[in-house]
Design a protein around this motif. Structure first.
Motif, PDB file in Angstrom:
ATOM      1  N   ASN B   9       0.856  -1.180   0.000  1.00 44.52           N
ATOM      2  CA  ASN B   9       0.000   0.000   0.000  1.00 44.52           C
ATOM      3  C   ASN B   9       0.900   1.240   0.000  1.00 44.52           C
ATOM      4  OD1 ASN B   9      -1.571   2.258   0.647  1.00 44.52           O
ATOM      5  ND2 ASN B   9      -3.033   1.047   1.829  1.00 44.52           N
ATOM      6  N   VAL B  11       0.407   4.310  -0.182  1.00 44.03           N
ATOM      7  CA  VAL B  11      -0.033   5.477   0.606  1.00 44.03           C
ATOM      8  C   VAL B  11       0.212   5.211   2.090  1.00 44.03           C
ATOM      9  CG1 VAL B  11      -1.938   7.034   1.137  1.00 44.03           C
ATOM     10  CG2 VAL B  11      -1.815   5.956  -1.120  1.00 44.03           C
ATOM     11  N   LEU B  12      -0.343   4.103   2.545  1.00 37.00           N
ATOM     12  CA  LEU B  12      -0.286   3.788   3.977  1.00 37.00           C
ATOM     13  C   LEU B  12       1.156   3.574   4.473  1.00 37.00           C
ATOM     14  CD1 LEU B  12      -2.576   3.499   5.962  1.00 37.00           C
ATOM     15  CD2 LEU B  12      -2.698   1.064   5.448  1.00 37.00           C
ATOM     16  N   LEU B  15       3.103   6.935   4.889  1.00 33.20           N
ATOM     17  CA  LEU B  15       2.380   8.009   5.595  1.00 33.20           C
ATOM     18  C   LEU B  15       3.327   8.711   6.586  1.00 33.20           C
ATOM     19  CD1 LEU B  15      -0.677   8.512   5.161  1.00 33.20           C
ATOM     20  CD2 LEU B  15      -1.102   7.168   7.228  1.00 33.20           C
ATOM     21  N   LYS B  19       0.715  11.479  10.799  1.00 37.31           N
ATOM     22  CA  LYS B  19      -0.554  10.965  10.280  1.00 37.31           C
ATOM     23  C   LYS B  19      -0.785   9.530  10.765  1.00 37.31           C
ATOM     24  CE  LYS B  19      -1.584  13.884   6.395  1.00 37.31           C
ATOM     25  NZ  LYS B  19      -2.243  13.958   5.099  1.00 37.31           N
ATOM     26  N   GLN B  22      -2.253   9.933  14.123  1.00 37.67           N
ATOM     27  CA  GLN B  22      -3.676  10.313  14.018  1.00 37.67           C
ATOM     28  C   GLN B  22      -4.543   9.100  13.734  1.00 37.67           C
ATOM     29  OE1 GLN B  22      -5.382  13.278  11.325  1.00 37.67           O
ATOM     30  NE2 GLN B  22      -3.390  14.308  11.396  1.00 37.67           N
ATOM     31  N   LEU B  23      -4.075   8.304  12.769  1.00 42.00           N
ATOM     32  CA  LEU B  23      -4.825   7.108  12.367  1.00 42.00           C
ATOM     33  C   LEU B  23      -4.944   6.134  13.539  1.00 42.00           C
ATOM     34  CD1 LEU B  23      -6.072   5.546   9.923  1.00 42.00           C
ATOM     35  CD2 LEU B  23      -3.811   4.554   9.537  1.00 42.00           C
ATOM     36  N   LYS B  26      -7.442   7.432  16.139  1.00 34.76           N
ATOM     37  CA  LYS B  26      -8.820   7.282  15.637  1.00 34.76           C
ATOM     38  C   LYS B  26      -9.264   5.820  15.754  1.00 34.76           C
ATOM     39  CE  LYS B  26      -9.867   7.243  11.096  1.00 34.76           C
ATOM     40  NZ  LYS B  26     -10.161   7.669   9.718  1.00 34.76           N
ATOM     41  N   LYS B  27      -8.393   4.921  15.320  1.00 36.83           N
ATOM     42  CA  LYS B  27      -8.754   3.502  15.337  1.00 36.83           C
ATOM     43  C   LYS B  27      -8.834   2.959  16.770  1.00 36.83           C
ATOM     44  CE  LYS B  27      -7.123   1.923  10.840  1.00 36.83           C
ATOM     45  NZ  LYS B  27      -6.501   0.759  10.225  1.00 36.83           N
ATOM     46  N   GLN B 116     -14.373 -11.335   8.039  1.00 36.76           N
ATOM     47  CA  GLN B 116     -13.668 -10.048   7.967  1.00 36.76           C
ATOM     48  C   GLN B 116     -12.327 -10.114   8.702  1.00 36.76           C
ATOM     49  OE1 GLN B 116     -15.889  -6.304   8.684  1.00 36.76           O
ATOM     50  NE2 GLN B 116     -14.166  -5.715   9.971  1.00 36.76           N
ATOM     51  N   GLU B 119      -9.934 -12.009   6.570  1.00 38.06           N
ATOM     52  CA  GLU B 119      -9.435 -11.139   5.498  1.00 38.06           C
ATOM     53  C   GLU B 119      -8.341 -10.213   6.043  1.00 38.06           C
ATOM     54  OE1 GLU B 119      -9.813 -10.535   2.269  1.00 38.06           O
ATOM     55  OE2 GLU B 119     -11.337 -12.030   1.822  1.00 38.06           O
ATOM     56  N   TRP B 120      -8.581  -9.750   7.254  1.00 38.86           N
ATOM     57  CA  TRP B 120      -7.621  -8.850   7.906  1.00 38.86           C
ATOM     58  C   TRP B 120      -6.292  -9.563   8.166  1.00 38.86           C
ATOM     59  CZ3 TRP B 120      -5.732  -9.622  12.913  1.00 38.86           C
ATOM     60  CH2 TRP B 120      -5.014  -8.577  13.461  1.00 38.86           C
ATOM     61  N   GLU B 123      -4.536  -9.648   5.039  1.00 37.45           N
ATOM     62  CA  GLU B 123      -4.042  -8.314   4.698  1.00 37.45           C
ATOM     63  C   GLU B 123      -2.717  -8.040   5.436  1.00 37.45           C
ATOM     64  OE1 GLU B 123      -5.698  -6.866   2.317  1.00 37.45           O
ATOM     65  OE2 GLU B 123      -4.371  -5.140   2.288  1.00 37.45           O
ATOM     66  N   ASP B 302      -7.849  -3.294  14.143  1.00 35.45           N
ATOM     67  CA  ASP B 302      -8.987  -3.619  13.267  1.00 35.45           C
ATOM     68  C   ASP B 302      -9.512  -5.033  13.462  1.00 35.45           C
ATOM     69  OD1 ASP B 302      -8.983  -1.159  11.340  1.00 35.45           O
ATOM     70  OD2 ASP B 302      -6.902  -1.783  11.454  1.00 35.45           O
TER      71      ASP B 302
END
Lengths: 59, 447
Positions: B9, B11-12, B15, B19, B22-23, B26-27, B116, B119-120, B123, B302
């Motif tokens: 990824n 972007v991730l 980062l 940021k 921040q992520l 939030k999580k 899910q 899947e995680w 990931e 997650d």
């Protein structure tokens, strides 16, 4: 490479995909093949959200 | 898809650190609220600490969240909703996968996952494998008996997700696995360091096959910290003529850390998916600065069915002080997982980490890969017996090897050992988690 990626645009398409999968899932009450396959799609959509959507509102 | 893209990824993984923070915040707030609202076990824990979801506004607030220990999970399991108990945050009918911990430190803990969550898991592993250079053209062999433990299941499916061709080497014996690698020209493999070393030995000594001439170019290790121990990594890489990468994960946590293709002498923490805190073992204070070792407290940000929130993993780690040359912005832990807080034991008044013994044994050329450490009480004195195997070509150098062992062990561990040099293949072989360190004092109630 990173600068060329528009995560807002990608996220818009992810949300469309999610909405479609959710609608199909709701239509599967008496249709197990539809309900369970869309449930799996939604699990994959969640991974797209982790990869993209979660980043959209970071300042 | 551009297979030259070095990030799973882009972007991730690049980062900026602020940021990522921040992520994570939030999580963390999301997962705290999720567990508070759905798990009676977590709600009780947080209510007792006087914490409600709205109280989590900063990283300082996170430090106030009570930690969860494995023993707490053991206590609540076996009850309704059976068999997971009150930490289950989803309806039982949403659980699609069962795994359990290996039980190395006691009664196994059950781990439910939904689609899910599975899947995680994939990931997490896809990030790892892509960073280690796995690509769709790879043919990945998994020489492992898949079973009730999570080991390599997620690696298998993540490799498929990436587009690799995966060969499950499940119930084959070691010789059949080596022949299958040769027959199908597998290019990558996953396994425990102990077993991968054992495979190389079997290929050489029992089959007349030089594993370095097989087409394996990369090996991902898990289950033990060996692939981060320099002398063990060197042995693995020389034996197979391949790059060897470490990764760290656990059933109740997820695959949270990995070595990238640049092999920076440490592992990246996947900080987009996990919040890792390092605590001083004595004081419990959070260590932010590099270079100070402590135990890991981890949150899987997650994971939903049976969340992992501020789990006291007891893994010993320390932050590295330099960023990685690969460009990933996630922080590195220096030297990987260097041990476990509950493995470190006091012998003759000195703290001893078993990984330090492995580093010495595997750094001596005339010795085989296996060793065994037995700590016992003789009268009032602790005694450490170290059994090692001498290689056939070094049998005439036993005195020299013993002397080097004694010197190196004294230097690295500040302890003296009774050395027993054995012939080849006399010590036990392991496929999963090796049990080479035996503290017999524990059986006598002495610690």
């Amino acid at each position: 490479m990173t600068q060329q990626i528009d995560i807002n645009e990608i996220n818009t398409k992810i949300q469309l995909l999610k909405k479609t999968a959710q609608e199909l899932n709701r239509m599967g009450e008496d249709f197990p093949a539809l309900a369970r396959n869309t449930a799996r799609i939604l699990a994959s959509v969640k991974m797209l959200e982790i990869n993209v959507t979660d980043l959209v509102d970071l300042k | 898809m551009d297979v030259k893209q070095i990030y799973w990824n882009p972007v991730l993984e690049t980062l900026p650190p602020e940021k990522i923070k921040q992520l994570q915040l939030k999580k963390f707030r999301n997962i705290f609220k999720w567990t508070y609202e759905r798990s009676a076990f977590h709600r009780r824990l947080y209510d007792d600490a006087g914490l409600k979801p709205a109280d989590i506004q900063s990283f300082d607030d996170i430090k106030r969240v009570p930690k969860v220990e494995k023993s707490m999970m053991r206590e609540i399991q076996g009850k309704a909703p059976f068999p997971y108990g009150e930490a289950l945050c989803v309806p039982l009918e949403d659980v699609t996968t069962f795994r359990q911990t290996s039980g190395t430190t006691g009664q196994p803990v059950y781990q439910p996952d939904t689609w899910q969550d599975w899947e995680w898991w994939m990931e997490c592993w896809a990030t790892i494998l892509w960073a280690q250079g796995y690509r769709p053209r790879d043919r990945v062999f998994i020489p492992f008996g898949y079973n009730i433990f999570v080991a390599f299941w997620a690696g298998h499916y993540a490799a498929e997700k990436i587009g690799c061709e995966v060969i499950p080497g499940g119930v084959l014996d070691t010789k059949a696995r080596i022949l299958k690698i040769q027959e199908l020209q597998a290019t990558a493999m996953m396994g425990t360091p102990t077993y991968i070393l054992g495979m190389a030995e079997t290929a050489r000594t029992k089959m007349g096959i030089d594993p370095a001439k097989l087409p394996i170019t990369k090996i991902t290790c898990a289950g033990e910290c060996g692939a981060s121990i320099p002398s063990t990594k060197r042995r693995l890489e020389e034996a197979w003529g391949a790059k060897v990468f470490d990764h760290a994960g656990a059933t109740e946590i997820g695959a949270w850390s990995f070595e990238c293709a640049d092999q920076p002498g440490g592992m990246h923490v996947n900080e987009a998916l996990f919040l890792v805190e390092i605590e001083d073992v004595e004081t419990g204070k959070v260590i932010e600065a590099p270079g100070r070792r402590g135990k890991m407290v981890i949150t899987a940000l997650d994971r939903m069915a049976q969340p992992c929130v501020r789990f006291d993993s007891k893994d010993l780690i320390e932050w590295a002080d330099e960023p990685c040359s690969c460009g990933r912005t996630s922080r590195l832990i220096k030297g990987g997982v260097v041990g476990r807080a509950d493995d470190i034991t006091k012998v003759k008044g000195v703290l001893l980490a078993p990984s330090a013994i492995e580093e010495v044994v595997r750094g001596i050329k005339g010795l085989g890969d296996e060793y065994e450490v037995i700590v016992e009480k003789v009268g009032d004195t602790d005694r450490i017996k170290l059994r090692v195997e001498v290689l056939p070509q070094a049998e005439d150098q036993c005195a020299l090897i013993e002397s080097e062992l004694v010197d190196q062990l004294k230097l690295k561990t500040n302890l003296r050992y009774d050395i027993e040099i054995c012939g080849c293949e006399t010590l036990p072989r392991y496929e999963v988690k090796a049990k080479r360190f035996k503290d017999l004092r524990k059986n006598e109630g002495i610690r």
